[in-house]
Write a protein that holds these residues in place. Structure first.
Motif, PDB file in Angstrom:
ATOM      1  N   GLY A  50       0.816  -1.213   0.000  1.00  0.00           N
ATOM      2  CA  GLY A  50       0.000   0.000   0.000  1.00  0.00           C
ATOM      3  C   GLY A  50       0.845   1.257   0.000  1.00  0.00           C
ATOM      4  N   GLY A  51       2.072   1.126  -0.489  1.00  0.00           N
ATOM      5  CA  GLY A  51       2.994   2.253  -0.477  1.00  0.00           C
ATOM      6  C   GLY A  51       3.187   2.857  -1.846  1.00  0.00           C
ATOM      7  N   HIS A  52       4.304   3.536  -2.010  1.00  0.00           N
ATOM      8  CA  HIS A  52       4.626   4.228  -3.250  1.00  0.00           C
ATOM      9  C   HIS A  52       6.021   3.790  -3.706  1.00  0.00           C
ATOM     10  CE1 HIS A  52       1.264   6.719  -1.970  1.00  0.00           C
ATOM     11  NE2 HIS A  52       1.909   6.909  -0.830  1.00  0.00           N
ATOM     12  N   PHE A  53       6.318   4.033  -4.968  1.00  0.00           N
ATOM     13  CA  PHE A  53       7.612   3.623  -5.500  1.00  0.00           C
ATOM     14  C   PHE A  53       8.210   4.724  -6.359  1.00  0.00           C
ATOM     15  CE2 PHE A  53      10.109   1.841  -9.053  1.00  0.00           C
ATOM     16  CZ  PHE A  53      11.183   1.355  -8.313  1.00  0.00           C
ATOM     17  N   ALA A  54       9.523   4.897  -6.212  1.00  0.00           N
ATOM     18  CA  ALA A  54      10.261   5.820  -7.074  1.00  0.00           C
ATOM     19  C   ALA A  54      11.528   5.129  -7.545  1.00  0.00           C
ATOM     20  CB  ALA A  54      10.618   7.101  -6.311  1.00  0.00           C
ATOM     21  N   GLN A  55      11.657   4.951  -8.859  1.00  0.00           N
ATOM     22  CA  GLN A  55      12.880   4.360  -9.388  1.00  0.00           C
ATOM     23  C   GLN A  55      14.026   5.340  -9.135  1.00  0.00           C
ATOM     24  OE1 GLN A  55      12.897   3.466 -13.606  1.00  0.00           O
ATOM     25  NE2 GLN A  55      14.372   1.811 -13.302  1.00  0.00           N
ATOM     26  N   THR A  56      15.053   4.860  -8.454  1.00  0.00           N
ATOM     27  CA  THR A  56      16.074   5.774  -7.935  1.00  0.00           C
ATOM     28  C   THR A  56      17.470   5.189  -8.042  1.00  0.00           C
ATOM     29  OG1 THR A  56      14.438   6.475  -6.272  1.00  0.00           O
ATOM     30  CG2 THR A  56      16.705   7.216  -5.956  1.00  0.00           C
ATOM     31  N   ASP A  57      18.414   6.031  -8.412  1.00  0.00           N
ATOM     32  CA  ASP A  57      19.836   5.724  -8.332  1.00  0.00           C
ATOM     33  C   ASP A  57      20.368   6.517  -7.140  1.00  0.00           C
ATOM     34  OD1 ASP A  57      22.590   5.543  -8.509  1.00  0.00           O
ATOM     35  OD2 ASP A  57      22.706   6.124 -10.612  1.00  0.00           O
ATOM     36  N   VAL A  58      20.723   5.830  -6.063  1.00  0.00           N
ATOM     37  CA  VAL A  58      21.096   6.536  -4.838  1.00  0.00           C
ATOM     38  C   VAL A  58      22.375   7.349  -4.988  1.00  0.00           C
ATOM     39  CG1 VAL A  58      19.895   4.909  -3.328  1.00  0.00           C
ATOM     40  CG2 VAL A  58      22.320   4.524  -3.893  1.00  0.00           C
ATOM     41  N   THR A  59      23.172   7.056  -6.008  1.00  0.00           N
ATOM     42  CA  THR A  59      24.417   7.806  -6.207  1.00  0.00           C
ATOM     43  C   THR A  59      24.202   9.088  -7.003  1.00  0.00           C
ATOM     44  OG1 THR A  59      25.035   6.705  -8.290  1.00  0.00           O
ATOM     45  CG2 THR A  59      25.687   5.618  -6.240  1.00  0.00           C
ATOM     46  N   ASP A  60      22.992   9.290  -7.503  1.00  0.00           N
ATOM     47  CA  ASP A  60      22.703  10.437  -8.357  1.00  0.00           C
ATOM     48  C   ASP A  60      21.868  11.464  -7.593  1.00  0.00           C
ATOM     49  OD1 ASP A  60      20.570  11.671 -10.507  1.00  0.00           O
ATOM     50  OD2 ASP A  60      22.575  11.468 -11.354  1.00  0.00           O
ATOM     51  N   GLU A  61      22.383  12.671  -7.452  1.00  0.00           N
ATOM     52  CA  GLU A  61      21.709  13.701  -6.668  1.00  0.00           C
ATOM     53  C   GLU A  61      20.322  14.020  -7.200  1.00  0.00           C
ATOM     54  OE1 GLU A  61      22.762  18.015  -4.670  1.00  0.00           O
ATOM     55  OE2 GLU A  61      23.750  17.469  -6.550  1.00  0.00           O
ATOM     56  N   ALA A  62      20.212  14.233  -8.502  1.00  0.00           N
ATOM     57  CA  ALA A  62      18.921  14.592  -9.083  1.00  0.00           C
ATOM     58  C   ALA A  62      17.911  13.471  -8.923  1.00  0.00           C
ATOM     59  CB  ALA A  62      19.094  14.947 -10.561  1.00  0.00           C
ATOM     60  N   SER A  63      18.350  12.228  -9.064  1.00  0.00           N
ATOM     61  CA  SER A  63      17.459  11.084  -8.912  1.00  0.00           C
ATOM     62  C   SER A  63      16.887  11.015  -7.505  1.00  0.00           C
ATOM     63  CB  SER A  63      18.209   9.794  -9.250  1.00  0.00           C
ATOM     64  OG  SER A  63      17.375   8.663  -9.115  1.00  0.00           O
ATOM     65  N   VAL A  64      17.736  11.218  -6.504  1.00  0.00           N
ATOM     66  CA  VAL A  64      17.271  11.167  -5.117  1.00  0.00           C
ATOM     67  C   VAL A  64      16.389  12.371  -4.806  1.00  0.00           C
ATOM     68  CG1 VAL A  64      17.984  11.152  -2.694  1.00  0.00           C
ATOM     69  CG2 VAL A  64      19.241   9.796  -4.380  1.00  0.00           C
ATOM     70  N   GLN A  65      16.740  13.529  -5.311  1.00  0.00           N
ATOM     71  CA  GLN A  65      15.901  14.709  -5.095  1.00  0.00           C
ATOM     72  C   GLN A  65      14.501  14.494  -5.654  1.00  0.00           C
ATOM     73  OE1 GLN A  65      18.438  17.610  -7.033  1.00  0.00           O
ATOM     74  NE2 GLN A  65      19.092  18.486  -5.069  1.00  0.00           N
ATOM     75  N   ALA A  66      14.418  13.897  -6.834  1.00  0.00           N
ATOM     76  CA  ALA A  66      13.117  13.630  -7.441  1.00  0.00           C
ATOM     77  C   ALA A  66      12.329  12.617  -6.618  1.00  0.00           C
ATOM     78  CB  ALA A  66      13.309  13.119  -8.867  1.00  0.00           C
ATOM     79  N   ALA A  67      13.006  11.591  -6.097  1.00  0.00           N
ATOM     80  CA  ALA A  67      12.339  10.575  -5.286  1.00  0.00           C
ATOM     81  C   ALA A  67      11.802  11.178  -3.995  1.00  0.00           C
ATOM     82  CB  ALA A  67      13.303   9.435  -4.982  1.00  0.00           C
ATOM     83  N   ILE A  68      12.584  12.040  -3.375  1.00  0.00           N
ATOM     84  CA  ILE A  68      12.140  12.671  -2.131  1.00  0.00           C
ATOM     85  C   ILE A  68      10.977  13.616  -2.399  1.00  0.00           C
ATOM     86  CG2 ILE A  68      12.844  14.379  -0.393  1.00  0.00           C
ATOM     87  CD1 ILE A  68      15.482  12.904  -0.182  1.00  0.00           C
ATOM     88  N   ALA A  69      11.031  14.330  -3.493  1.00  0.00           N
ATOM     89  CA  ALA A  69       9.909  15.206  -3.840  1.00  0.00           C
ATOM     90  C   ALA A  69       8.632  14.396  -4.038  1.00  0.00           C
ATOM     91  CB  ALA A  69      10.242  15.997  -5.107  1.00  0.00           C
ATOM     92  N   LEU A  70       8.749  13.255  -4.713  1.00  0.00           N
ATOM     93  CA  LEU A  70       7.576  12.392  -4.902  1.00  0.00           C
ATOM     94  C   LEU A  70       7.068  11.867  -3.573  1.00  0.00           C
ATOM     95  CD1 LEU A  70       6.888   9.761  -7.591  1.00  0.00           C
ATOM     96  CD2 LEU A  70       6.783   9.046  -5.210  1.00  0.00           C
ATOM     97  N   ALA A  71       7.993  11.440  -2.699  1.00  0.00           N
ATOM     98  CA  ALA A  71       7.599  10.906  -1.392  1.00  0.00           C
ATOM     99  C   ALA A  71       6.868  11.962  -0.570  1.00  0.00           C
ATOM    100  CB  ALA A  71       8.828  10.401  -0.646  1.00  0.00           C
ATOM    101  N   LYS A  72       7.378  13.188  -0.581  1.00  0.00           N
ATOM    102  CA  LYS A  72       6.719  14.261   0.175  1.00  0.00           C
ATOM    103  C   LYS A  72       5.334  14.555  -0.380  1.00  0.00           C
ATOM    104  CE  LYS A  72       9.059  17.907   1.333  1.00  0.00           C
ATOM    105  NZ  LYS A  72       9.947  19.093   1.241  1.00  0.00           N
TER     106      LYS A  72
END
Length: 251
Positions: A50-72
């Motif tokens: 019942g959660g959410h998913f964001a495809q993410t490369d943890v070594t990439d700043e923009a990728s993590v920023q986008a994932a956190i924005a989606l999570a928020k």
């Protein structure tokens, strides 16, 4: 903090320790957003929890920023981050084929250590805007090291170095974030039944389990998830590394 009131991002959430943590958190009423490179499995686990998913490369700043924005956006905020994404190679410093490939060492450091710091720093930035609890708490970050950080075996130079770095992050990061009410903890697992070990065969698994003093078995990822949940809810835990390894000390 209570899990039922927690909004957590979990890296490596598509499998292993991350998946187990996501399932435990969700079962206790937490909101979860899974960050992983495996889009198929990540989306499946997110749907099942019942959660959410964001495809993410943890070594990439923009990728993590986008994932956190989606999570928020999806959860209304972030109050916990659990870093489980990682890789492990078995390569000796100098072996039959020559010296340890530098690119393999760098990749392990990038994913296990740099990736952990990348997610932690950006999650902390998001958490600092949370409303403070009566004791000033705004969030918690849980990083994953390994007992290899302390008991690294041959062939584990890259892995042990990366996890030793994660251990080294814990206290100074906790001190950095103390004024903002964000705790930082690290879990150092022993030998757990993750997808990587599952492919080794029952005989090898039995040999590994026999080295664990008590109980003489491989760790269950659900046990990691429960420990992570306990850390979230126990607000006085901060700046420390907890081994979960059945008293195993590797040789």
């Amino acid at each position: 903090m209570h899990l039922k009131e927690t909004a957590a991002i979990i890296t490596g959430g598509a499998s292993g320790l991350g998946e187990a943590t996501a399932r435990h958190f969700a079962a206790q009423g937490a909101q979860v957003t899974l960050l992983d490179r495996d889009a198929t499995r990540g989306a499946q686990v997110a749907e099942e929890t019942g959660g959410h998913f964001a495809q993410t490369d943890v070594t990439d700043e923009a990728s993590v920023q986008a994932a956190i924005a989606l999570a928020k956006e999806r959860m209304g905020g972030i109050s916990a981050a659990v870093n489980c994404a990682g890789i492990a190679d078995a390569i000796k410093t100098v072996g039959r084929d020559g010296p340890h490939p530098l690119d393999a060492f760098q990749r392990t450091i990038d994913i296990n250590l740099v990736g952990t710091f990348n997610v932690a720093r950006l999650a902390a930035e998001a958490m600092q805007t949370n409303d403070a609890a009566p004791d000033g708490a705004r969030g918690v970050i849980i990083n994953t090291a390994s007992i290899a950080a302390f008991d690294g075996q041959k062939g584990q130079t890259a892995y042990a170095a990366s996890k030793g770095g994660v251990v080294g992050l814990c206290l100074p990061m906790a001190r950095d974030l103390a004024k903002t009410g964000i705790r930082v903890m690290t879990i150092a697992p022993g030998i757990f039944m993750t997808p990587m070990l599952a492919g080794l065969g029952e005989e090898v698994q039995a040999q590994l389990a026999a080295d664990v003093p008590c109980p003489p078995r491989l760790g269950d990822p659900a046990e990691y998830g429960r420990l992570a949940g306990f850390i979230v809810e126990c607000g006085y835990l901060n700046g420390e590394v907890i081994r979960i390894d059945g008293a195993l000390r590797m040789r």
